[in-house]
Design a protein around this motif. Structure first.
Motif, PDB file in Angstrom:
ATOM      1  N   GLU A 167     -10.556   8.534  -0.321  1.00  0.00           N
ATOM      2  CA  GLU A 167     -11.397   9.585  -0.893  1.00  0.00           C
ATOM      3  C   GLU A 167     -12.820   9.110  -1.135  1.00  0.00           C
ATOM      4  OE1 GLU A 167      -9.154  10.754  -4.299  1.00  0.00           O
ATOM      5  OE2 GLU A 167      -7.837  12.100  -3.142  1.00  0.00           O
ATOM      6  N   ARG A 168     -13.008   7.796  -1.241  1.00  0.00           N
ATOM      7  CA  ARG A 168     -14.353   7.244  -1.441  1.00  0.00           C
ATOM      8  C   ARG A 168     -15.026   6.871  -0.124  1.00  0.00           C
ATOM      9  NH1 ARG A 168     -15.110   4.543  -7.177  1.00  0.00           N
ATOM     10  NH2 ARG A 168     -13.556   5.705  -8.367  1.00  0.00           N
ATOM     11  N   GLY A 169     -14.385   7.245   0.986  1.00  0.00           N
ATOM     12  CA  GLY A 169     -15.026   7.083   2.278  1.00  0.00           C
ATOM     13  C   GLY A 169     -14.712   5.812   3.031  1.00  0.00           C
ATOM     14  N   TYR A 170     -13.788   4.997   2.533  1.00  0.00           N
ATOM     15  CA  TYR A 170     -13.408   3.779   3.241  1.00  0.00           C
ATOM     16  C   TYR A 170     -12.491   4.086   4.419  1.00  0.00           C
ATOM     17  CZ  TYR A 170     -14.903   0.695  -0.639  1.00  0.00           C
ATOM     18  OH  TYR A 170     -15.630   0.014  -1.583  1.00  0.00           O
ATOM     19  N   ARG A 171     -12.507   3.201   5.392  1.00  0.00           N
ATOM     20  CA  ARG A 171     -11.420   3.123   6.364  1.00  0.00           C
ATOM     21  C   ARG A 171     -10.362   2.262   5.706  1.00  0.00           C
ATOM     22  NH1 ARG A 171      -9.052   3.063  11.286  1.00  0.00           N
ATOM     23  NH2 ARG A 171      -8.351   1.071  12.157  1.00  0.00           N
ATOM     24  N   VAL A 172      -9.100   2.711   5.716  1.00  0.00           N
ATOM     25  CA  VAL A 172      -8.042   2.059   4.960  1.00  0.00           C
ATOM     26  C   VAL A 172      -7.020   1.431   5.897  1.00  0.00           C
ATOM     27  CG1 VAL A 172      -6.296   2.342   3.161  1.00  0.00           C
ATOM     28  CG2 VAL A 172      -8.355   3.770   3.124  1.00  0.00           C
ATOM     29  N   VAL A 173      -6.820   0.116   5.754  1.00  0.00           N
ATOM     30  CA  VAL A 173      -5.755  -0.585   6.471  1.00  0.00           C
ATOM     31  C   VAL A 173      -4.642  -0.829   5.459  1.00  0.00           C
ATOM     32  CG1 VAL A 173      -5.088  -2.648   7.748  1.00  0.00           C
ATOM     33  CG2 VAL A 173      -7.382  -1.676   8.050  1.00  0.00           C
ATOM     34  N   MET A 174      -3.520  -0.150   5.662  1.00  0.00           N
ATOM     35  CA  MET A 174      -2.411  -0.207   4.727  1.00  0.00           C
ATOM     36  C   MET A 174      -1.364  -1.216   5.204  1.00  0.00           C
ATOM     37  SD  MET A 174      -2.012   3.927   4.231  1.00  0.00           S
ATOM     38  CE  MET A 174      -0.736   3.776   2.964  1.00  0.00           C
ATOM     39  N   VAL A 175      -0.962  -2.106   4.311  1.00  0.00           N
ATOM     40  CA  VAL A 175       0.022  -3.135   4.632  1.00  0.00           C
ATOM     41  C   VAL A 175       1.177  -3.030   3.644  1.00  0.00           C
ATOM     42  CG1 VAL A 175       0.449  -5.617   4.831  1.00  0.00           C
ATOM     43  CG2 VAL A 175      -1.766  -4.662   5.529  1.00  0.00           C
ATOM     44  N   ASP A 176       2.406  -2.998   4.163  1.00  0.00           N
ATOM     45  CA  ASP A 176       3.578  -2.910   3.290  1.00  0.00           C
ATOM     46  C   ASP A 176       4.797  -3.352   4.081  1.00  0.00           C
ATOM     47  OD1 ASP A 176       3.987  -1.190   0.438  1.00  0.00           O
ATOM     48  OD2 ASP A 176       5.830  -1.558   1.584  1.00  0.00           O
ATOM     49  N   MET A 177       5.819  -3.834   3.380  1.00  0.00           N
ATOM     50  CA  MET A 177       7.036  -4.261   4.067  1.00  0.00           C
ATOM     51  C   MET A 177       8.011  -3.113   4.302  1.00  0.00           C
ATOM     52  SD  MET A 177       9.041  -6.409   1.079  1.00  0.00           S
ATOM     53  CE  MET A 177      10.282  -6.954   2.258  1.00  0.00           C
ATOM     54  N   ASN A 178       7.819  -2.000   3.624  1.00  0.00           N
ATOM     55  CA  ASN A 178       8.675  -0.831   3.805  1.00  0.00           C
ATOM     56  C   ASN A 178       8.106   0.004   4.941  1.00  0.00           C
ATOM     57  OD1 ASN A 178      10.004   1.670   3.644  1.00  0.00           O
ATOM     58  ND2 ASN A 178      10.302   1.488   1.438  1.00  0.00           N
ATOM     59  N   ALA A 179       8.570  -0.255   6.147  1.00  0.00           N
ATOM     60  CA  ALA A 179       7.989   0.365   7.339  1.00  0.00           C
ATOM     61  C   ALA A 179       8.111   1.881   7.335  1.00  0.00           C
ATOM     62  CB  ALA A 179       8.659  -0.209   8.593  1.00  0.00           C
ATOM     63  N   SER A 199      -4.863   3.196  -2.050  1.00  0.00           N
ATOM     64  CA  SER A 199      -5.100   3.690  -0.691  1.00  0.00           C
ATOM     65  C   SER A 199      -5.729   5.073  -0.725  1.00  0.00           C
ATOM     66  CB  SER A 199      -3.783   3.734   0.094  1.00  0.00           C
ATOM     67  OG  SER A 199      -3.214   2.448   0.226  1.00  0.00           O
ATOM     68  N   THR A 200      -5.194   5.937  -1.556  1.00  0.00           N
ATOM     69  CA  THR A 200      -5.716   7.301  -1.678  1.00  0.00           C
ATOM     70  C   THR A 200      -7.140   7.300  -2.234  1.00  0.00           C
ATOM     71  OG1 THR A 200      -3.467   8.136  -2.056  1.00  0.00           O
ATOM     72  CG2 THR A 200      -5.292   9.575  -2.668  1.00  0.00           C
ATOM     73  N   ALA A 201      -7.357   6.496  -3.284  1.00  0.00           N
ATOM     74  CA  ALA A 201      -8.687   6.429  -3.897  1.00  0.00           C
ATOM     75  C   ALA A 201      -9.714   5.880  -2.915  1.00  0.00           C
ATOM     76  CB  ALA A 201      -8.630   5.560  -5.153  1.00  0.00           C
ATOM     77  N   ALA A 202      -9.326   4.858  -2.160  1.00  0.00           N
ATOM     78  CA  ALA A 202     -10.244   4.274  -1.182  1.00  0.00           C
ATOM     79  C   ALA A 202     -10.598   5.285  -0.100  1.00  0.00           C
ATOM     80  CB  ALA A 202      -9.630   3.026  -0.559  1.00  0.00           C
ATOM     81  N   ALA A 249       0.787  -1.236   0.000  1.00  0.00           N
ATOM     82  CA  ALA A 249       0.000   0.000   0.000  1.00  0.00           C
ATOM     83  C   ALA A 249       0.814   1.280   0.000  1.00  0.00           C
ATOM     84  CB  ALA A 249      -0.928   0.002   1.221  1.00  0.00           C
ATOM     85  N   ALA A 250       2.111   1.199   0.176  1.00  0.00           N
ATOM     86  CA  ALA A 250       2.897   2.415   0.382  1.00  0.00           C
ATOM     87  C   ALA A 250       3.431   3.047  -0.892  1.00  0.00           C
ATOM     88  CB  ALA A 250       4.061   2.128   1.334  1.00  0.00           C
ATOM     89  N   SER A 251       3.353   2.360  -2.017  1.00  0.00           N
ATOM     90  CA  SER A 251       3.918   2.930  -3.240  1.00  0.00           C
ATOM     91  C   SER A 251       3.153   2.443  -4.460  1.00  0.00           C
ATOM     92  CB  SER A 251       5.407   2.549  -3.376  1.00  0.00           C
ATOM     93  OG  SER A 251       5.548   1.144  -3.508  1.00  0.00           O
ATOM     94  N   LEU A 259       8.453   4.064   4.706  1.00  0.00           N
ATOM     95  CA  LEU A 259       7.572   4.680   3.718  1.00  0.00           C
ATOM     96  C   LEU A 259       6.110   4.497   4.109  1.00  0.00           C
ATOM     97  CD1 LEU A 259       7.231   6.154   1.045  1.00  0.00           C
ATOM     98  CD2 LEU A 259       7.340   3.943  -0.126  1.00  0.00           C
ATOM     99  N   LEU A 260       5.782   3.336   4.651  1.00  0.00           N
ATOM    100  CA  LEU A 260       4.397   3.075   5.066  1.00  0.00           C
ATOM    101  C   LEU A 260       3.956   4.073   6.134  1.00  0.00           C
ATOM    102  CD1 LEU A 260       1.876   1.260   4.971  1.00  0.00           C
ATOM    103  CD2 LEU A 260       2.963  -0.169   6.728  1.00  0.00           C
TER     104      LEU A 260
END
Length: 264
Positions: free
Chosen positions: A23-35, A18-21, A9-11, A37-38
């Protein structure tokens, strides 16, 4: 409020999703290995509404880390309406010259991890009657020189989730398969070479280079429309048809277009 969880989710496309979600009103859980940047990316969205952003840094090929992630969702009372299996890796190297470890890594990231995470999230998705979105590739539909492992992994991803879709339809769970072609994201910049080190030659491509923002918007539009498959690039869709209808001609044109791959 609906919750979406996005891997990678970080790049690149993951950040655009993540950004689109958000902006559409979602709660976003972002998962990435780059701590690092995340954390920075989550902070960007969190400044707008900290209650609608959460992040977890982990390697999706770590089976225990995936189990811990799902346990974290349970323990924090998180719901899960949409799971987006976006994290991916590719290589640029001739099959006969490529170390088996490279193929195993590509398969682990692009097939095994999405399968493992999805199966672990099934109870949550059944509860929400949610959706699974998988970022496949047109390389899963047709051969591409220098991408034997990537083509194999994306083909396996498509087959697994086409079967899963039919099996979980009765639970109200939807599956959207997305088949982009060439996007301007770090996946190709971080491609592995034959020895597992960064690929040292530039990529070959066909069709137009599209932006991750364009793709992310199309994905959520397709989800809202209830689509099962998204083929956003008409040129590569026609190429996949050519592969099926005239495979010898396709092979000849591919070798001509991707000739530089044969020199690596």
């Amino acid at each position: 409020m609906k919750t979406v969880m996005i891997t990678g989710a970080a790049s690149g496309l993951g950040w655009a999703l993540s950004t689109a979600a958000f902006e559409r009103g979602y709660r976003v859980v972002m998962v990435d290995m780059n701590a690092v940047l995340l954390e920075a990316r989550a902070e960007v969205l969190g400044r707008r509404d900290p209650q609608r952003v959460a992040s977890r840094a982990l390697d999706i090929t770590d089976a225990q880390a995936l189990q811990d992630l799902v346990m974290w969702l349970h323990n924090n009372g998180e719901r899960l309406d949409v799971l987006i299996n976006n994290a991916g890796i590719t290589h640029r190297s001739l099959a006969a010259r490529t170390a088996s470890s490279v193929f195993r890594k590509v398969m682990a990231v692009d097939w095994q991890a999405p399968v493992d995470l999805t199966l672990a999230c099934m109870p949550l998705l059944r509860e929400s009657r949610g959706a699974i979105i998988n970022i496949g590739s047109m390389a899963g539909w047709m051969p591409v020189l220098g991408r034997a492992g990537y083509c194999s992994a994306k083909s396996a991803l498509a087959q697994f989730f086409e079967v899963l879709r039919a099996e979980v339809a009765g639970d109200g769970i939807r599956v959207l398969m997305v088949y982009p072609s060439f996007l301007d994201t770090p996946i190709e910049k971080n491609a592995l070479g034959h020895d597992g080190k960064p690929a040292r030659h530039s990529r070959s491509m066909i069709g137009r280079m599209q932006t991750p923002e364009w793709m992310a918007s199309g994905i959520f539009d397709a989800l809202d429309a209830g689509k099962k498959r998204l083929f956003p690039d008409r040129f590569t869709w026609f190429a996949s048809l050519l592969w099926r209808l005239a495979p010898d001609l396709y092979q000849k044109l591919m070798v001509r277009k991707f000739a530089s791959e044969l020199e690596q």
